[in-house]
Structure formats: structure tokens, C-alpha cells
Design a protein around this motif. Structure first.
Motif, short mmCIF file in Angstrom:
data_model
loop_
_atom_site.label_atom_id
_atom_site.label_comp_id
_atom_site.label_asym_id
_atom_site.label_seq_id
_atom_site.Cartn_x
_atom_site.Cartn_y
_atom_site.Cartn_z
N GLY A 82 -31.57 91.59 -2.55
CA GLY A 82 -32.52 92.78 -1.43
C GLY A 82 -31.76 94.10 -2.12
O GLY A 82 -32.85 94.83 -1.81
N TYR A 83 -30.83 94.21 -2.80
CA TYR A 83 -30.89 94.94 -3.22
C TYR A 83 -32.01 96.16 -3.72
O TYR A 83 -32.19 96.22 -4.10
CB TYR A 83 -29.51 95.81 -3.60
CG TYR A 83 -28.66 97.10 -4.15
CD1 TYR A 83 -28.44 97.77 -3.73
CD2 TYR A 83 -28.84 96.04 -5.92
CE1 TYR A 83 -27.79 98.94 -4.17
CE2 TYR A 83 -28.12 97.86 -6.47
CZ TYR A 83 -28.16 98.83 -5.76
OH TYR A 83 -27.80 100.20 -6.27
N ASP A 103 -37.78 97.61 5.59
CA ASP A 103 -36.83 96.61 5.06
C ASP A 103 -36.17 95.57 6.78
O ASP A 103 -35.96 96.16 7.26
CB ASP A 103 -35.79 97.27 4.65
CG ASP A 103 -34.80 96.62 4.42
OD1 ASP A 103 -34.77 95.51 4.85
OD2 ASP A 103 -34.13 97.51 3.20
N HIS A 160 -32.50 93.09 7.99
CA HIS A 160 -31.36 92.17 9.71
C HIS A 160 -32.02 91.53 10.45
O HIS A 160 -31.40 91.48 11.85
CB HIS A 160 -30.90 93.42 10.25
CG HIS A 160 -29.50 93.77 8.86
ND1 HIS A 160 -28.53 93.22 9.28
CD2 HIS A 160 -29.07 94.85 8.33
CE1 HIS A 160 -27.59 93.88 7.71
NE2 HIS A 160 -28.54 94.93 7.84
N THR A 168 -34.40 89.96 2.41
CA THR A 168 -33.37 89.51 2.43
C THR A 168 -33.06 88.22 2.01
O THR A 168 -32.91 87.50 3.41
CB THR A 168 -31.62 90.41 2.45
OG1 THR A 168 -31.27 90.03 1.18
CG2 THR A 168 -32.51 90.22 3.36
N SER A 192 -30.02 87.06 2.28
CA SER A 192 -28.29 87.35 2.32
C SER A 192 -27.88 86.94 3.69
O SER A 192 -26.99 87.28 4.30
CB SER A 192 -27.56 88.28 1.51
OG SER A 192 -27.83 89.23 2.02
N LYS A 193 -29.43 87.29 4.42
CA LYS A 193 -28.41 87.02 5.77
C LYS A 193 -29.17 86.18 6.75
O LYS A 193 -28.62 84.93 6.86
CB LYS A 193 -28.97 88.70 6.59
CG LYS A 193 -28.47 90.05 6.37
CD LYS A 193 -28.68 90.76 6.48
CE LYS A 193 -28.68 92.07 5.15
NZ LYS A 193 -27.22 91.69 4.39
#
Ligand code: PMP
Length: 391
Positions: free
Chosen positions: A113-114, A211, A214, A242, A244-245
């Protein structure tokens, strides 16, 4: 003078802050992961309450099964970027599924995501363009801004009139302006006032980037995030997210109804010059995306635990972020006290994120919890009990 001298102050600050024992909060070693919500930490069974694993999918049997097949059939890694080494069919399939999920034409997968924020912002906003970003945006958004040649302007967090004031000053440059906000802000867990921001974007003919790191899988009837919840999806130009969540892996993406997004594949350095996500990651993410679509009960479970934890901590007297979302942050006045409470929580078998300034506001500190659909009622109760002895 040595090249390392610049770190001396940091070394001393850390010694002063962590000298009292209790371990280094930023170097926790997880000895064994037991489930999406439990691990052995320092030899103790510990509830994980700071994972961002909102739907608890890291141990989902379907995700693991898909990853295992991909691992066996396609190997452990892609060992290079898509431009150099080629694209795996599964990359394309995931991009198609993301585009379908968000009802848009284009999707690009990044390695994190970064990198998605870096890749999008540094490439899309060039010389003579402007990026107007919310002051509380994530470091990846700030870094993407730094890498771009655009003029960068911050507006006050969630302050729509400040945003509008700054847009007005731009005159006819507003049509070359990207407004960047987050669905749920990662530190205090508050939502962006997206409906008002989307109206302003339209009024000034700017472009809106959200974004949803979350908020994907967390907000909206179908889990598409804040843009869906606020009913403004047609006014959002680009969505970043992302894996990653809520998707339980690593990786990132950008989707858009503007077909020009595809040009990033030829121009975006954070897309071109890094290895593409490995086959097992893509496979588990594809399955996780299907689960977001087909299992709304996970979202409902997440929200009922969120409300319970938020209300209990608030009733204990903790100062929390402004609204209940699965990111629940308790403000602590000093960083010394923050480290002390964080260590005590860990001793009581609860792991939360410790956030120190400048990431935390006003020189204070945050004990940041993230709630997961994987938390049982009993685990939420244990988290509450661990906090209750401080209040
Ligand atoms: N955007 C936001 C708002 C985030 O909070 C994060 C990670 N915490 C990222 C992007 C980066 O995501 P990733 O972990 O995939 O690099």
C-alpha cells in the motif's frame, strides 16, 4: 564527525524513555502466532489487539488453501517486476476482480500500500499540478507528495472550510489539483467528511483520491469503504488500498474509472522498479476479496465488538478518538506514561500499538487498538479488563 552522529540524540532519547525496563515497544518479537487474534509474546499467551487484521482473515482456511496451491504451482516469488519479468495471470485476475468490486474500469496492483501511494501520487501529480492533502494523512501519502514535482499544500485535518479556502486561492489551477484524504484515519480512527469533500471536489472541478486502507471491508454495505458508505463513489476519482489489513496479506492497489490510470504501468517508478507480489499473496488476496463480498456477517461482528470496546473504554474515562471505528486510540498525556501503560498491557497479555509523537498529536501518546472480527467476546472482555485497572 561521523556519519552516524546524527543518531546520537535518538540513541539517548530512547535510552531515557525505555531505560525503565519493560522491553522495546518497537521491537516486539512474536514467538509463535496461534491465530488471527492470539500469539505467544515473550513466552506469554497474548491477545493481539493492534493488528489491523479487521476481518481476521490471516488464518482463513480458504485464503490459506488458495495460497498453498499457488505456492506449489507457481513457486515462492515472482523474483522481479512485471515490466521486466512479465505478469502472472493471477495478477491480471486480481486486477480484474478489484475493478469489478469497485465498479470501475481500471485497477493496478502494487507490491505494498505504501508503494501504491508513492506510485500514484509521484506520477500523477507533476509540475504545475497541486496536491492538497489532509494534515493527518499517512506517511506513504506524504512520501508520495515528496516524490512528486507538484506543489504540496496541507489543509487542517477534516476541516472542509480550510480545504475550500485553499482551493479558492488556487484560482484556475483547481482543475489540476488532487485532493487526498483517507477513509478512516489510521491514528485516531475518525472518518473523513467525505460527502462534503466530494461536493467541493465537484464544485472546483478537482480530483479526489481516497486512501481506503483502513476502511476497505470495514465500511459500506458491500465493504467498499467510506466512498460507498457516504454514497459518493462517482465523485471519487481514485481509490488507493492495501492488502495488509482487512485482506490479510501484503500488497496494495489503486483503482479508478479514469482509463488513464493504466499509464502508471509505464511511468510509475514504485510500480516498475520493484518485484511484483508473489503468487501466494495474490491467491490469498483474491480469496479474501471474495470473502469481503460474500460474508457481510464478518463486518457486522467487527462492528459489534468495536462498539462494545469503544464504549467500555470511554466509560472507564479514557479519552478516545472522536467516533467508534475499529481503530480505537486512547490518548495518554506523556510518552513516558504511554510506554509504562503499554508495557503493563503486554504483561497482562494484551498487545496494542504504542504511538509516540510526532505520529501522535500534541506531544502525547496513543495506545492504539484495532478490533478484529476474529476477536471473541471473551477476548474483547479481557482487553477491557486489562485497561480497566488504569482508569
Ligand atoms: N495508507 C494508510 C492510510 C495506511 O495506514 C497504511 C499502513 N498503515 C498504508 C497506506 C500502507 O499500507 P501497506 O502496509 O500495505 O504498505
Amino acid at each position: 564527525m561521523s556519519i552516524f552522529d546524527k543518531f546520537q540524540q535518538l540513541v539517548e532519547d530512547r535510552k531515557a524513555l525505555l531505560g525503565g525496563g519493560g522491553g522495546d515497544p518497537f521491537n516486539v518479537v512474536i514467538n509463535q502466532v496461534l491465530s488471527s487474534t492470539e500469539a505467544m509474546v515473550n513466552g506469554r499467551r497474548t491477545i493481539l489487539a493492534g493488528t489491523n487484521n479487521y476481518l481476521g482473515l490471516t488464518f482463513d482456511s480458504g485464503c490459506i488453501g488458495a495460497a498453498r496451491i499457488a505456492l506449489e504451482e507457481q513457486g515462492t516469488g515472482t523474483t522481479g517486476s512485471r515490466m521486466a519479468n512479465g505478469t502472472f495471470e493471477n495478477h491480471v485476475a486480481l486486477e480484474r476482480e478489484l475493478a469489478e468490486f469497485f465498479h470501475v474500469g481500471s485497477a493496478i496492483v502494487f507490491s505494498t500500500g505504501y508503494l501504491a501511494n508513492l506510485g500514484l501520487l509521484s506520477t500523477l501529480a507533476g509540475q504545475d499540478d497541486v496536491i492538497l492533502l489532509d494534515a493527518d494523512c499517512h506517511a506513504s501519502i506524504y512520501d508520495g507528495c515528496r516524490m512528486s514535482d507538484a506543489e504540496i499544500i496541507r489543509f487542517r485535518h477534516n476541516n472542509v472550510s480550510d480545504l475550500e479556502k485553499r482551493l479558492r486561492r488556487l484560482g484556475d489551477r483547481t482543475s489540476r489539483t488532487l485532493i487526498v484524504v483517507e477513509g478512516i484515519y489510521s491514528m485516531l480512527g475518525d472518518r473523513a467528511p467525505l460527502k462534503d469533500i466530494a461536493d467541493i471536489r465537484t464544485k472546483y472541478q478537482s480530483f479526489l483520491v481516497v486512501d481506503e486502507a483502513h476502511s476497505l471491508g470495514v465500511l459500506g454495505e458491500n465493504g467498499r469503504g467510506l466512498a460507498e458508505e457516504a454514497g459518493v463513489e462517482e465523485k471519487v476519482d481514485l481509490i488507493v488500498g492495501t492488502f495488509s489489513k482487512s485482506l490479510g496479506a501484503t500488497g496494495g492497489f489503486c483503482v479508478s474509472r479514469h482509463p488513464e490510470l493504466e499509464m502508471l504501468r509505464y511511468t510509475s517508478r514504485p510500480y516498475i522498479f520493484t518485484a511484483s507480489p508473489s503468487p501466494s499473496v495474490i491467491a490469498s488476496t483474491r480469496t479474501a476479496l471474495q470473502i469481503i463480498k460474500t460474508h457481510p456477517e464478518l463486518r457486522h461482528r467487527l462492528w459489534s465488538s468495536t462498539t462494545r470496546l469503544y464504549e467500555r473504554l470511554r466509560d472507564m474515562g479514557f479519552i478516545l478518538g472522536p467516533e467508534p471505528t475499529p481503530v480505537i486510540a486512547a490518548l495518554v498525556e506523556t510518552k513516558e506514561r504511554g510506554v509504562e501503560l503499554w508495557s503493563q498491557l503486554l504483561e497482562r497479555g494484551v498487545y496494542v500499538n504504542l504511538v509516540l509523537p510526532p505520529a501522535a498529536p500534541n506531544g502525547g501518546c496513543l495506545l492504539r487498538c484495532s478490533v478484529s472480527a476474529g476477536h471473541s467476546d471473551e477476548q474483547i472482555e479481557k482487553i477491557c479488563q486489562a485497561f480497566s485497572s488504569f482508569s
